[in-house]
Design a protein around this motif. Structure first.
Motif, short mmCIF file in Angstrom:
data_model
loop_
_atom_site.label_atom_id
_atom_site.label_comp_id
_atom_site.label_asym_id
_atom_site.label_seq_id
_atom_site.Cartn_x
_atom_site.Cartn_y
_atom_site.Cartn_z
N ASP A 1 2.99 -5.51 2.65
CA ASP A 1 1.71 -4.87 2.97
C ASP A 1 1.92 -3.36 3.13
O ASP A 1 1.48 -2.58 2.30
CB ASP A 1 1.07 -5.47 4.24
CG ASP A 1 -0.45 -5.31 4.25
OD1 ASP A 1 -1.01 -4.92 3.20
OD2 ASP A 1 -1.08 -5.59 5.29
N ASP B 1 0.03 4.39 0.82
CA ASP B 1 -0.12 5.27 1.99
C ASP B 1 0.51 4.68 3.26
O ASP B 1 0.83 5.42 4.18
CB ASP B 1 -1.59 5.67 2.24
CG ASP B 1 -2.57 4.52 2.17
OD1 ASP B 1 -2.18 3.42 1.73
OD2 ASP B 1 -3.74 4.71 2.55
N HIS C 1 0.85 -1.20 0.00
CA HIS C 1 0.00 0.00 0.00
C HIS C 1 0.88 1.25 0.00
O HIS C 1 1.76 1.38 0.87
CB HIS C 1 -0.87 0.04 1.25
CG HIS C 1 -1.88 -1.06 1.32
ND1 HIS C 1 -3.22 -0.86 1.08
CD2 HIS C 1 -1.75 -2.39 1.60
CE1 HIS C 1 -3.88 -2.00 1.23
NE2 HIS C 1 -3.01 -2.95 1.54
N GLY D 1 -9.64 -2.24 3.81
CA GLY D 1 -10.36 -1.72 4.97
C GLY D 1 -10.92 -2.85 5.83
O GLY D 1 -10.37 -3.96 5.85
N GLU E 1 -8.41 -12.26 6.13
CA GLU E 1 -7.47 -11.62 7.06
C GLU E 1 -8.08 -11.60 8.46
O GLU E 1 -7.38 -11.34 9.43
CB GLU E 1 -7.18 -10.18 6.56
CG GLU E 1 -5.99 -9.49 7.22
CD GLU E 1 -5.77 -8.07 6.71
OE1 GLU E 1 -6.62 -7.55 5.97
OE2 GLU E 1 -4.73 -7.48 7.07
O1 LIG Z 1 -3.86 -5.28 5.49
C1 LIG Z 1 -4.77 -4.48 5.24
N1 LIG Z 1 -6.06 -4.88 5.29
C2 LIG Z 1 -7.10 -4.08 4.98
N2 LIG Z 1 -6.92 -2.80 4.64
C3 LIG Z 1 -5.66 -2.32 4.61
C4 LIG Z 1 -4.55 -3.12 4.90
N3 LIG Z 1 -3.45 -2.36 4.79
C5 LIG Z 1 -3.86 -1.14 4.42
N4 LIG Z 1 -5.19 -1.11 4.33
C6 LIG Z 1 -6.04 0.03 3.98
C7 LIG Z 1 -5.61 1.33 4.65
C8 LIG Z 1 -5.25 2.22 3.52
O2 LIG Z 1 -5.63 3.57 3.74
C9 LIG Z 1 -6.00 1.64 2.34
C10 LIG Z 1 -5.51 1.98 0.97
O3 LIG Z 1 -4.15 1.73 0.82
O4 LIG Z 1 -5.94 0.25 2.59
#
Ligand SMILES: O=c1[nH]cnc2c1ncn2[C@H]1C[C@H](O)[C@@H](CO)O1
Ligand SMILES: [Zn+2]
Length: 340
Positions: free
Chosen positions: A279, A19, A17, A172, A202
């Motif tokens: 991640d 961000d 990701h 999310g 997850e």
């Molecule tokens: O591991 C994750 N699981 C679900 N959502 C996630 C994970 N890592 C980051 N995110 C979310 C938070 C970020 O703001 C969004 C976009 O990258 O994705």
């Protein structure tokens, strides 16, 4: 395995990701330029941006994005962030990366989804020019957003198909927003022939993996809960559904409680293709090299297995066949001195 060797080996990363992966000092610069307060002290900054050892859940993990998102509301910041990520991965010889982010989280100050995506692609492309790392973007819908918003994200992915966006995802809060809720968005994505990878399994629920595949996902982010469903495990092996594993993150979110419970070997032995990812480099406080070394420590992995995992990643990557062929060849050449 030795860190200096692992660092230099060619790598492919499919689950990272944007961000959650910007270097703290770069975030500090973005904050200063925008008059936003972030700690000066590197230790305090790291504490703010990285999950603590005792993180209890995915929801707690996701709070670490709160200080970052206000900084990613301008084109210039998004471009700098994307470039920053490529600069980092170049240091550990990542040859190809799929960078995911949620464009709808960067519209607070009026940017359109198109402007957000264009800015990220510009940063990625600058990174490719400077460091020779090939990349594509994946656009994440957010599970807590409306269907309309998420369909708009899929539409944007469609607009940028073959122009730097290679697929869509849902990120999310998986526990409260299961994949069935996103049928409309995913149906559209399938009609538009956009490749789909979804975060699923997850939060302990194998059913979400089954549903994600039914709704068009050819890859699964994490997929840890698959270990609880032998029938689905066989289906994933048969259909070669690639699992994008992120060991450090999976322990932090408590998808897995202890390293000894990590289902890595279960998946490998069952013939399910798996690949290793960070991640979120900053939120999880890791690099791909760290992840490989961690697996090496837990399972006594050798370089040949690392190579195999990277070939799996290439097979599952959202790339053209000829692009995959080039990457496979790079992997063979890069690992050759260390495997026999
Ligand atoms: O591991 C994750 N699981 C679900 N959502 C996630 C994970 N890592 C980051 N995110 C979310 C938070 C970020 O703001 C969004 C976009 O990258 O994705
Ligand atoms: Zn993720």
């Amino acid at each position: 395995m030795q860190r200096n060797i692992v660092e230099k080996l060619p790598k492919v990363e499919l689950h990272c990701h944007l961000d959650g992966s910007i270097q703290p000092h770069t975030l500090k610069k973005l904050a200063d330029a925008q008059g936003i307060d972030l700690p000066d002290d590197p230790k305090k900054l790291k504490k703010l941006l990285t999950v603590p050892k005792d993180c209890q859940s995915l929801l707690e993990y996701l709070t670490k994005f709160d200080p970052v998102l206000p900084l990613l509301q301008t084109e210039s910041a998004l471009e700098i962030a994307a470039f920053d990520l490529i600069e980092q991965v170049a240091r550990e010889n990542v040859r190809y990366i799929e960078v995911r982010f949620a464009p709808s989280l960067s519209t607070r100050k009026g940017l359109t989804l198109t402007q957000v995506v264009q800015a990220v692609l510009k940063g990625l492309s600058e990174g490719e020019k400077q460091f020779g790392v090939k990349s594509n973007a994946l656009l994440c819908g957010m599970r807590h957003h409306t269907i309309e918003k998420n369909v708009a994200v899929a539409k944007t992915a469609h607009d940028f198909a073959e122009k730097g966006v290679a697929g869509v995802d849902l990120a999310g809060d998986e526990a409260h927003y299961p994949p069935e809720l996103f049928e409309e968005m995913l149906k559209k994505a399938s009609e538009w022939h956009i490749p789909i990878t979804l975060h699923a399994g997850e939060c302990g629920c194998a059913h979400n993996i089954r549903e994600s595949i039914r709704l068009g996902a050819t890859r699964i982010g994490h997929g840890i809960a698959l270990e609880n469903d032998p029938e689905l495990l066989s289906k994933c092996a048969k259909e070669q559904i690639l699992l994008e594993l992120c060991p450090t993150s999976n322990l932090q979110t408590k998808a897995v409680k202890h390293p000894e419970d990590y289902p890595f070997l279960t998946f490998l032995k069952a013939g399910v293709p798996i690949c290793i990812n960070t991640d979120n480099r900053t939120v999880s406080g890791t690099t791909l090299t760290d992840e490989y070394l961690k697996l090496g420590e837990w399972y006594g992995l050798n370089y040949a297995t690392l190579e195999q995992l990277n070939h799996y990643a290439v097979d599952g990557a959202f790339l053209l066949e000829r692009e995959k062929e080039l990457l496979h060849r790079e992997l063979v050449a890069g690992y050759e001195p260390f495997v026999n």
